[in-house]
Design a protein around this motif. Structure first.
Motif, PDB file in Angstrom:
ATOM      1  N   ASP A  92      -5.397  -6.194   0.973  1.00 54.31           N
ATOM      2  CA  ASP A  92      -4.822  -5.374  -0.076  1.00 54.31           C
ATOM      3  C   ASP A  92      -5.422  -3.969   0.007  1.00 54.31           C
ATOM      4  N   PRO A  93      -4.591  -2.928   0.162  1.00 54.36           N
ATOM      5  CA  PRO A  93      -5.098  -1.568   0.356  1.00 54.36           C
ATOM      6  C   PRO A  93      -6.072  -1.130  -0.734  1.00 54.36           C
ATOM      7  N   THR A 109     -10.204  -0.140  -0.428  1.00 54.76           N
ATOM      8  CA  THR A 109     -10.955   1.075  -0.776  1.00 54.76           C
ATOM      9  C   THR A 109     -12.173   0.737  -1.626  1.00 54.76           C
ATOM     10  N   ILE A 159      -6.464   2.344   6.909  1.00 56.16           N
ATOM     11  CA  ILE A 159      -6.168   3.771   6.746  1.00 56.16           C
ATOM     12  C   ILE A 159      -6.713   4.339   5.430  1.00 56.16           C
ATOM     13  N   PRO A 160      -6.406   3.734   4.260  1.00 58.23           N
ATOM     14  CA  PRO A 160      -6.996   4.324   3.045  1.00 58.23           C
ATOM     15  C   PRO A 160      -8.527   4.250   3.025  1.00 58.23           C
ATOM     16  N   LYS A 171      -1.427   6.117  13.303  1.00 58.79           N
ATOM     17  CA  LYS A 171      -1.877   7.078  12.299  1.00 58.79           C
ATOM     18  C   LYS A 171      -3.372   7.008  12.033  1.00 58.79           C
ATOM     19  N   GLN A 193       3.610  -3.254   9.378  1.00 54.85           N
ATOM     20  CA  GLN A 193       3.226  -2.058  10.132  1.00 54.85           C
ATOM     21  C   GLN A 193       3.001  -2.412  11.585  1.00 54.85           C
ATOM     22  N   ARG A 215      11.263  -3.406  -3.170  1.00 55.38           N
ATOM     23  CA  ARG A 215      10.249  -3.494  -2.124  1.00 55.38           C
ATOM     24  C   ARG A 215      10.896  -3.592  -0.743  1.00 55.38           C
ATOM     25  N   GLY A 226       4.287   3.012   5.947  1.00 56.67           N
ATOM     26  CA  GLY A 226       3.829   3.731   4.769  1.00 56.67           C
ATOM     27  C   GLY A 226       3.654   5.221   4.998  1.00 56.67           C
ATOM     28  N   GLN A 238      -5.064   7.403  -4.037  1.00 56.21           N
ATOM     29  CA  GLN A 238      -5.303   6.575  -2.857  1.00 56.21           C
ATOM     30  C   GLN A 238      -5.102   7.372  -1.565  1.00 56.21           C
ATOM     31  N   PHE A 290      -2.812   7.207   0.508  1.00 58.08           N
ATOM     32  CA  PHE A 290      -1.986   6.479   1.477  1.00 58.08           C
ATOM     33  C   PHE A 290      -1.299   5.357   0.723  1.00 58.08           C
ATOM     34  N   SER A 343       1.700   2.063   1.129  1.00 60.99           N
ATOM     35  CA  SER A 343       2.618   1.288   1.958  1.00 60.99           C
ATOM     36  C   SER A 343       3.171   0.162   1.096  1.00 60.99           C
ATOM     37  N   GLU A 384       2.937  -2.859   1.008  1.00 59.24           N
ATOM     38  CA  GLU A 384       2.125  -4.012   0.665  1.00 59.24           C
ATOM     39  C   GLU A 384       1.327  -3.839  -0.627  1.00 59.24           C
ATOM     40  N   SER A 385       1.316  -2.608  -1.188  1.00 61.31           N
ATOM     41  CA  SER A 385       0.646  -2.424  -2.476  1.00 61.31           C
ATOM     42  C   SER A 385       1.549  -2.805  -3.646  1.00 61.31           C
ATOM     43  N   MET A 439       5.128  -8.749  -5.405  1.00 64.55           N
ATOM     44  CA  MET A 439       5.379  -9.639  -6.523  1.00 64.55           C
ATOM     45  C   MET A 439       4.065 -10.060  -7.206  1.00 64.55           C
ATOM     46  N   GLU A 458       1.417  -8.462  -7.572  1.00 67.81           N
ATOM     47  CA  GLU A 458       0.934  -7.378  -8.417  1.00 67.81           C
ATOM     48  C   GLU A 458       1.651  -7.407  -9.773  1.00 67.81           C
TER      49      GLU A 458
END
Lengths: 387, 354, 307
Positions: free
Chosen positions: A90-91, A95, A119-120, A141, A185, B128, B142, B243, B245, B247, B249-250, B253, B255
């Motif tokens: 989970d991004p 972080t 990436i984040p 990226k 991705q 989504r 993303g 954030q 960035f 994509s 995936e953030s 469902m 969430e």
């Protein structure tokens, strides 16, 4: 007033738990020994947890090996310690883990597993000046954000997809191909690069279909592909899908060959595809592990300790070793001191010879194509890599 | 009256001091976590309007969060080469999300309870899937290098210093989020006491009665969807800037479900409860992280995988809290009375036959 | 045409698996108006328990449908016990609670079961042993395998069996009575608690069968496999009209066929503008469309709104 009691008690428990965790500092270091923390962040829960665990194992083995050497850096005996955290792929959690590593002043980070978390998090490592080596994030990226601290020991999608696209034309001799990906991705990035290179090499791309990284039923798409009669099917995605997919391809009576990237080049694919997998092609970055000087030994010891290699653990092993090698050359475990040395790395790992270009990408990364023959991945050709 | 002023000043001082104290005692990752907790508080307050006030079960709320986030990401990043300022994008995020809210609301007005839940879930998934497949959103890869939030010449992403205290970006964001959360609390509060708020509770308690007493339930429901979505859009804008960035995936469902849990666990319809639920659920998974060290210290060995154990504890906490306090941890006094008055007739409703 | 036939066959098989799972949702919903979010996880546990048994037997060299049957026979009581436990711990204390409370505890149970399964069976995707020869049959250019035929057959039998129990037995009458009005049913001497428990038993038993069939069909099992399957089955139950047995069947089959045809034909119908990646969009749009015109689903009873 008693209504307020539960929230208060709960908050107290939370604070208690947190501070209990906080007070447990790295211990057990004998006096005079410098404890160096290495962070590792992988998804340990959720659908990719099996890969996360494999990554952790590879990282842990490298750290144990390094400790067994009894290194002295900067005149002090050094003991490396692994701090492994779960980012759940989970991004946002990624972080938070990154910030935690920065708080703990880790000397370097091996991770994260996914591009979406890598990436984040890389922005936080860059701000904190902590070198980060991803063993498996292939989104181009990641190393193109202008961060000096971001490295990877795996070719990016552009490199791998391109080589495979040309390989299909030149070596497999396919005239037509059907492309599939898992809409992630990684999978889509790889499939797009493959499609581009295959077209450029004169192969006709009949269709490009998309499935899901949680799917188990691919028959609708495969039936479609069956009607188009391709010479070969390319799949960008992970073993958890490509294994069962392989079975469904054969049970639908499709005769086409099958090629997938590193996500499917695993033991897991072998077990999941069973007999239907025979003759499938896959690719892994780096030289065949058996051909590398230290590879055979790594594989044997890893198998004895943790069982079969899932996918990226050898790259994690290399990532740790490259990092420690840079520390040795800089004679310091301080990030700002060894970072310049890391960028100049020139190291023989278990997967490849590792040196980085100006972005932090693996220089001249080679890719090996394997074929599944009587239940084993057998190396066929090694592609790319201008020395 | 005087004591109230003092109490207010004291809590204000506490709120200002919180990130500094957290940093000192627990470290910066917890300040970052505070920032996320505030984002979730805004989201939960938005969903609270739909679920708590109007009683419409929404399982796809994260779609509005995504709309806000992608709006900011596309218009303030090198992706399309546009760098719009926050003062334009924040209201725009609210507005665009609100229109999506109304768009979702319009065809679903006739649906009740769980049918509405599944349709909203489907809507969330549709959004989504589009984000994951469109070119303009850059598909699954993303959007990266999103501009940090900037107001005037002040960038929230950069390091600042105040009176010799180092102020990294997470502090600036904390104060920005606090101000916006306060604003959202104020709006929520005014709404719940307004005619609209009372009309919403009438719909929640008995839609048919509300309709027959002359309320325009269509407009009111649409308004609830739009208002709730607007708050989601605002938090999305902030998330993208924070954030850097985003994509697809953030915006899963899972969430949406988590935000719903925050609302219900805290106490539906009660602002303080909802905020508490959001903060608690945002923090709990992180609070359980030290479990492996705890195991190591107690048993001298890690018996159970700490990552799984962490989520297991989280799940058990959800179940236990619901069993002990089914109205939520901190339900509103009024709501509580309504629920218990209902006890006698609960379950006597007619249901679809098997 | 043979491609179309193939898509329909695959869709029906996938749909009948959805239908089996959807039955569990619909029965529980019919009786206590609860969306049992943990039902997908019960299916997962069934699949993994079955896998453990089948793996043991396969290691001894046993093959054939008997092995699968024994796997099912072990999975059924395990899932029944689990379903009963879930009902007792997480739902029964909340029967009088506000209606969203049990939904949240159900989500808690769902997460907890996933983590427990990861602790027990590990995180790897597990291979369902190949114990079947699985011969193929050809119908007009399309292929249908023995496993597919068996799935269709078993689903049909179980649907019919469930219908007979609910419509023709004393237990079924008590179930329907409790669904209509639990307090009056209680006054008439029906032990509502026991009836609800038996509903969970039946639903969980069906989930166990579905789990082993899903595992056998796709050849893979994992602690996260239940979540998406559960959501799809729930969607199917709503599409058909939640609370209705035949609705669950119809909804499941319809959803399976739509998904397959969507993935198969979207791209050629739109000239490649919209591909198979949008097949879920099609499924959900279809659902929304159905609900706009029939707000209680295809087979749901109309006018059951509380006044």
């Amino acid at each position: 007033m008693p209504r307020l009691l539960t929230p208060i008690v709960l908050s107290l428990i939370t604070i208690g738990l947190v501070s209990c965790g906080k007070s447990t500092e790295p211990s057990s270091a004998s006096p005079g020994t410098l404890t160096v923390l290495i962070g590792a962040s992988n998804p340990m829960t959720g659908p990719q947890a099996h890969l996360g665990k494999d990554n952790e194992n590879g990282t842990r083995m490298a750290i144990e090996d390094a400790n067994a050497q009894g290194l002295t850096i900067g005149g002090q005996k050094v003991k490396f310690e692994l701090v492994s955290e779960d980012d759940s792929a989970d991004p946002k959690t990624g972080t938070i883990v990154a910030q935690k590593f920065a708080d703990q002043k880790v000397s370097g980070v091996i991770g994260h597993l996914n591009s979406g978390t890598t990436i984040p998090a890389s922005r936080i490592y860059s701000e904190a000046g902590i070198p980060q080596i991803s063993p498996s994030a292939t989104n181009p990226k990641y190393t193109h954000q202008g961060f000096k601290t971001a490295f990877r020991v795996i070719p990016n999608d552009t490199q791998q997809g391109g080589e495979l696209g040309r390989y299909v034309a030149s070596k497999i001799g396919a005239k037509t191909v059907a492309v599939m990906d898992d809409s992630t991705q990684y999978g889509q990035g790889l499939a797009n690069q493959f499609e581009e290179a295959a077209k450029a090499a004169g192969v006709t791309v009949l269709t490009h279909e998309h499935t899901d990284d949680k799917a188990t039923d691919f028959q609708a798409i495969l039936t479609n592909i069956k009607a188009k009669k391709p010479d070969i099917i390319f799949y960008g995605g992970m073993d958890a899908q490509s294994g069962p997919m392989m079975k469904q391809i054969r049970s639908l009576g499709i005769q086409a060959k099958f090629l997938t990237g590193d996500g499917g080049c695993s033991t897991e694919f072998l077990t999941l595809a069973g007999a239907a997998g025979e003759g499938a092609y896959c690719s892994l970055p780096g030289m065949p592990i058996e051909k590398m000087p230290k590879g055979e030994d790594f594989k044997k010891r890893f198998n004895a300790k943790y069982g079969e290699i899932q996918d990226y653990s050898p790259y994690c092993y290399d990532a740790v070793m490259v990092m420690i090698d840079a520390m040795k050359r800089a004679d310091s475990t301080v990030p700002s001191k060894y970072l310049p040395e890391l960028a100049k790395s020139n190291y023989d790992g278990v997967t490849a010879h590792i040196s980085f270009d100006e972005n932090g990408d693996l220089k001249g990364g080679v890719i090996t194509v394997y074929k599944l023959l009587s239940g084993k991945w057998v190396p066929q050709d090694t592609l790319g890599g201008k020395p | 009256m005087k004591s109230k002023v003092w109490l207010g000043l004291l809590s204000l001082a506490l709120i200002i001091a919180l990130p500094f104290g957290t940093d000192l005692i627990l470290g910066r990752s917890w300040v970052r976590l505070l920032d996320f907790a505030l984002l979730y508080a805004m989201l939960a307050l938005g969903l609270n309007i739909v679920v708590g006030y109007a009683g419409l079960l929404d399982l796809g709320y994260v779609a509005f969060y995504a709309v806000g986030a992608y709006l900011y990401a596309m218009l303030a990043s090198p992706h399309l080469g546009m760098h719009w300022p926050l003062w334009a994008l924040l209201p725009m995020g609210a507005l665009v999300a609100a229109s999506f809210g109304a768009l979702l609301g319009a065809p679903t007005l006739g649906l009740r309870g769980d049918y509405l839940a599944i349709v909203t879930m489907g809507f969330g998934e549709i959004i989504r899937i589009f984000l994951r497949n469109l070119n303009v959103t850059n598909g699954p890869a993303g959007i990266d290098l999103i501009d940090p939030i900037q107001i005037g010449g002040f960038s929230f992403g950069a390091n600042h210093s105040l009176l010799g205290w180092d102020l990294p970006g997470i502090y600036s964001y904390y104060f920005l989020f606090i101000i916006l959360t306060a604003l959202i609390i104020l709006i929520s509060h005014r709404l719940s006491d307004s005619r609209i708020g009372r009309a919403w509770s009438a719909i929640r308690e008995d839609e048919i009665a509300a309709k027959s007493s002359g309320l325009n339930t269509r407009h009111l429901k649409l308004m609830a969807f739009a208002m709730g979505a607007a708050f989601g859009g605002v938090s999305g804008v902030l998330f993208a800037g924070f954030q850097g960035f985003i994509s697809p995936e953030s915006f899963t469902m899972g969430e949406s479900i988590m935000i719903l849990c925050m609302v219900v666990l805290g106490g539906m319809g009660h602002i303080s409860g909802v905020i508490m639920g959001a903060i608690l659920l945002a923090i709990l998974p992180e609070a359980f992280r030290p479990l492996s060290q705890f195991q190591q210290a107690t048993f001298g060995h890690v018996w159970l995988d700490p990552a799984n154990l962490r989520m297991l504890m989280f799940a058990i906490a959800l179940i236990v809290v619901m069993i002990i306090r089914p109205e939520g941890l901190w339900p509103s006094p009024v709501h509580r009375r309504e629920l218990h008055a209902n006890d006698s007739e609960a379950g006597s409703s007619q249901k679809a036959a098997l | 045409m043979d491609i179309f036939l193939q898509q329909v066959i695959n869709g029906l098989v996938q749909g009948s698996l959805y239908a089996l799972v959807a039955l569990g949702y619909t029965m529980v919903y019919g009786i206590i108006e609860l969306v049992n979010f943990a039902h997908g996880e019960v299916v997962m546990v069934g699949a993994l328990v079955g896998l453990s048994v089948i793996e043991r037997m396969a290691a001894r060299g046993d093959t054939g449908w008997g092995v699968i049957a024994i796997g099912v026979l072990v999975a059924i009581p395990s899932c029944m016990a689990l379903g009963l436990g879930i009902e007792r711990i997480a739902y029964r204390p909340l029967r009088k609670a506000p209606r969203l409370a049990p939904l949240i505890s159900a989500i808690g149970v769902s997460i907890a079961l996933q983590q427990l399964a990861a602790l027990i069976w590990g995180r790897n995707y597990l291979h369902y042993p190949d114990v079947l020869a699985n011969p193929q049959f050809h119908i007009g250019g399309a292929v249908i395998t023995q496993v597919q035929l068996v799935i269709l057959g078993i689903t049909g039998i179980l649907m019919l069996g469930t219908w007979v129990i609910v419509q023709k037995t004393a237990l079924g009458r008590a179930m329907r009575a409790s669904a209509q009005n639990p307090s009056v049913a209680g006054l008439m001497g029906v032990n509502v608690d026991r009836i609800i428990a038996s509903t969970f038993l039946m639903g969980s038993g069906l989930a166990a069968v579905a789990g082993v069939l899903v595992g056998t069909y796709y050849g893979v099992g994992n602690h996260t496999m239940g979540f998406m399957l559960g959501l799809k089955a729930f969607t199917a139950a709503v599409l058909g009209g939640i609370g209705s047995l035949w609705g669950a069947m119809l909804g499941g089959l319809l959803l399976g066929v739509i998904e397959n045809l969507g993935a198969g034909y979207l791209s050629s119908l739109t000239n490649g503008a919209i591909g198979s990646n949008y097949s879920d969009v099609l499924a959900f749009l279809m659902l929304i469309g159905v609900l706009i015109f029939r707000p209680s689903g295809l087979m749901g009873e109309r006018g059951s709104e509380k006044v």
